[in-house]
Scaffold this active site. Structure first.
Site, PDB file in Angstrom:
ATOM      1  N   ASP A 199      41.930  36.823  34.990  1.00  0.00           N
ATOM      2  CA  ASP A 199      42.573  37.468  33.844  1.00  0.00           C
ATOM      3  C   ASP A 199      42.599  36.484  32.688  1.00  0.00           C
ATOM      4  O   ASP A 199      42.080  35.368  32.798  1.00  0.00           O
ATOM      5  CB  ASP A 199      43.981  37.986  34.213  1.00  0.00           C
ATOM      6  N   HIS A 269      40.275  41.156  29.370  1.00  0.00           N
ATOM      7  CA  HIS A 269      41.028  40.268  30.274  1.00  0.00           C
ATOM      8  C   HIS A 269      40.176  39.083  30.747  1.00  0.00           C
ATOM      9  O   HIS A 269      40.235  38.687  31.905  1.00  0.00           O
ATOM     10  CB  HIS A 269      41.555  41.056  31.488  1.00  0.00           C
ATOM     11  N   GLU A 333      42.187  48.103  29.430  1.00  0.00           N
ATOM     12  CA  GLU A 333      42.706  47.402  28.261  1.00  0.00           C
ATOM     13  C   GLU A 333      41.666  46.485  27.605  1.00  0.00           C
ATOM     14  O   GLU A 333      41.866  45.284  27.519  1.00  0.00           O
ATOM     15  CB  GLU A 333      43.947  46.598  28.678  1.00  0.00           C
ATOM     16  N   TRP A 480      51.909  43.095  39.543  1.00  0.00           N
ATOM     17  CA  TRP A 480      51.490  42.182  38.473  1.00  0.00           C
ATOM     18  C   TRP A 480      52.536  41.077  38.362  1.00  0.00           C
ATOM     19  O   TRP A 480      53.724  41.322  38.535  1.00  0.00           O
ATOM     20  CB  TRP A 480      51.375  42.943  37.146  1.00  0.00           C
ATOM     21  N   THR A 481      52.068  39.869  38.050  1.00  0.00           N
ATOM     22  CA  THR A 481      52.983  38.736  38.231  1.00  0.00           C
ATOM     23  C   THR A 481      53.272  37.950  36.949  1.00  0.00           C
ATOM     24  O   THR A 481      53.593  36.765  37.013  1.00  0.00           O
ATOM     25  CB  THR A 481      52.426  37.784  39.301  1.00  0.00           C
TER      26      THR A 481
END
Ligand code: ACM
Ligand code: ZN
Length: 540
Positions: A199, A269, A333, A480-481
């Protein structure tokens, strides 16, 4: 006497509590003494399946202190029919589907039938849940008497794709932490681990051809603090998995019946990759692995052939590392602002004859071209692609699978056009969302609200167009973190919501009941999580 109670089944003082709820449980009266019973395994099973039975015998011996012998006797079916075999008996029965199993517990024997590895594994998970929680520990039950109620259990999953996702890009989690994540997925019969490995904020998988992806792209020089987008802690952060570690995780997951679905998110990303190889971007950089969360405007240049060469080389190594049939290529995205001004991207658009129409821009069609080219390349390696539902914008080539995250409409649209789809809508399946409205008492998070009841109540086929349901492969939750930096917090977000997810994935609607599910948690499942050492959110 025959009792047919679908959700809570009692035998003497015993209750059968299993998550996810099996398709059918019939109590037939009587008990089977499990402690010290031998484990007999049909030689017709392959080595991996026999190992499941052998591991079960070893675990029984370890936790009870009384040896459960393991044997692979000849003529097992005839011996069982003649009543000559006692103890646990694992029989290969090719009439059963891959993930199906049947358990017949009598007073002298507990006979398990499955056609292979998957069914056998689930049968063992079911038996373990029928035993005291100590079966999940190291030594808890010396001198105890362990009985199973005599019963017939028939079971198989509703959906074939039962996934859990983990973002290791925003924060990095060790191989051991990932294994613990897989361990609890296996208890609840999940079978796909979606591993988000790249990412804007970090590239996490070693690629031999491009060492700087991890040496440079694996690290960022700071991270925003809490929810303050104007802050920066200035602390270097990162990490990555070597290819040996990736193989270790893949093998570990396989032994638990879990296939790893790696994700290389493209063409958006990608800032971390671009920080290592700036020629990947439209402007040529310089770029830096991002310090904050959100959607970066800088994306891969889709006009330069060098970008495609890079992606194909990366995906070749990924395809070699991960034996599963799917590779996730992201696709979510991806802002198009740079492409609009980039001479390379515009030349590509002209070369391909792409045009704006009333639904989509030429740049959106350019992303379709990227997707199709990667799909085609991976097909040559025997792989299928999964992409986030943005890949539906424009044209999608046959054979792609859509992961519906912005609600369920993408999944419905995909399925009604004959594409396979996996449901993972934010409103039910985003485990980074909060578990309480009383957010002051919760760890800092991204917001949203997905309590246990909410995920439990998800019906993936609701409102599905006629005939499209067969394309819904299953359900997955995503973790998601951005705001999750420790394993303790990670487990807190995962559990116990994972258990509710497992009933959505496994059970037919008529076999679900939230109150019954909650009782199973209180009376049994949370004790399993305790003994396995997980951190979980307490029930309200
Ligand atoms: C996503 O949550 N961006 C797939
Ligand atoms: Zn460009």
């Amino acid at each position: 006497m025959l009792l047919l109670l679908p959700l809570a089944v009692f035998a003497k003082d015993q209750v059968i509590r299993i998550v996810p709820q099996p398709e059918s449980i019939e109590l037939v009266g009587g008990t089977f003494k499990a402690i010290g019973a031998g484990v007999n395994c049909d030689a017709a099973f392959d080595a991996a399946s026999r190992m499941v039975a052998q591991d079960f015998a070893a675990r029984m011996s370890l936790v009870t202190g009384k040896v459960s012998s393991f044997a692979v006797p000849f003529g097992i079916t005839a011996s069982v029919e003649a009543g000559k075999i006692k103890g646990f008996v694992f029989i290969r029965d090719t009439r059963l589907a891959d993930e199906e199993y049947r358990i017949e517990i009598g007073r002298k024997s507990a006979v398990v039938r499955a056609s292979g590895f998957a069914g056998l594994r689930y049968a063992v998970e079911t038996i373990k849940q029928m035993l005291p929680e100590a079966i999940y520990g190291r030594n808890g039950a010396v001198n105890a008497d362990w009985y199973l109620p005599c019963a017939v259990i028939s079971d198989k999953p509703r959906f074939s794709y039962r996934g859990m996702h983990l973002d290791c890009a925003r924060h990095f989690f060790s191989v051991d932490a990932v294994k613990r994540y897989l361990d609890v997925m296996a208890v609840y019969k999940l079978n796909r681990f979606h591993w988000h490995l790249s990412d804007d904020q970090g590239w996490r998988v070693e690629i031999k051809r491009y060492p700087e992806l991890t040496l440079i792209g694996g690290y960022r020089s700071g991270t925003m603090i809490g929810r303050d987008f104007n802050s920066d802690d200035g602390i270097r952060y990162g990490g990555y998995y070597t290819q040996d570690q990736i193989r270790e995780v893949v093998d570990y997951a396989a032994r638990l019946g879990i296939t790893v679905v790696p994700e290389i998110d493209l063409p958006g990303h990608m800032l971390a990759a671009m920080s290592a190889y700036p020629w990947l971007g439209c402007s040529g950089g310089p770029y830096e692995a991002w310090h904050k969360w959100g959607v970066a405007d800088q994306v891969l240049c889709a006009g330069k052939e060098s970008t495609y060469e890079f992606l194909e080389n990366v995906l070749s190594e990924i395809a070699d590392l991960f034996p599963g049939e799917y590779i996730h290529i992201g696709g979510d995205e991806c802002p198009k602002t740079e492409w609009e001004d980039c001479p390379h991207c515009q030349a590509k658009i002209a070369e391909l004859g792409l045009k704006d129409d009333d639904r989509f821009s030429a740049e959106q069609y350019l992303q379709c071209y990227v997707t199709a080219r990667m799909q085609d390349f991976l097909a040559g390696k025997g792989k299928k692609i999964i992409g986030w539902d943005e890949i539906l914008e424009g044209e999608l080539a046959k054979g792609a699978t859509v992961m519906s995250w912005r609600g369920v409409d993408g999944g419905k649209e995909a399925a009604s056009h004959g594409f396979d789809a996996i449901m993972t809508p934010t409103s039910y399946c985003y485990f980074d969302y909060m578990q309480s409205k009383d957010t002051d008492k919760e760890p800092v998070g991204i917001g949203g609200f997905v309590p246990l009841e909410k995920i439990y109540g998800f019906e993936p086929l609701e409102g599905m167009p006629e005939g499209a349901g067969k394309h819904i492969l299953g359900v997955q939750a995503n973790l998601w973190t951005e705001y999750i930096a420790t394993e303790e917090h990670l487990q807190y977000m995962l559990l116990p919501r994972l258990l509710a997810l497992s009933e959505v994935q496994w059970c037919c609607p008529e076999n679900k009941d939230f109150d019954g599910f909650r009782s199973k948690l209180v009376e049994h499942e949370l004790k399993i999580l305790d003994i396995m050492g997980y951190n979980y959110r307490r029930l309200d």
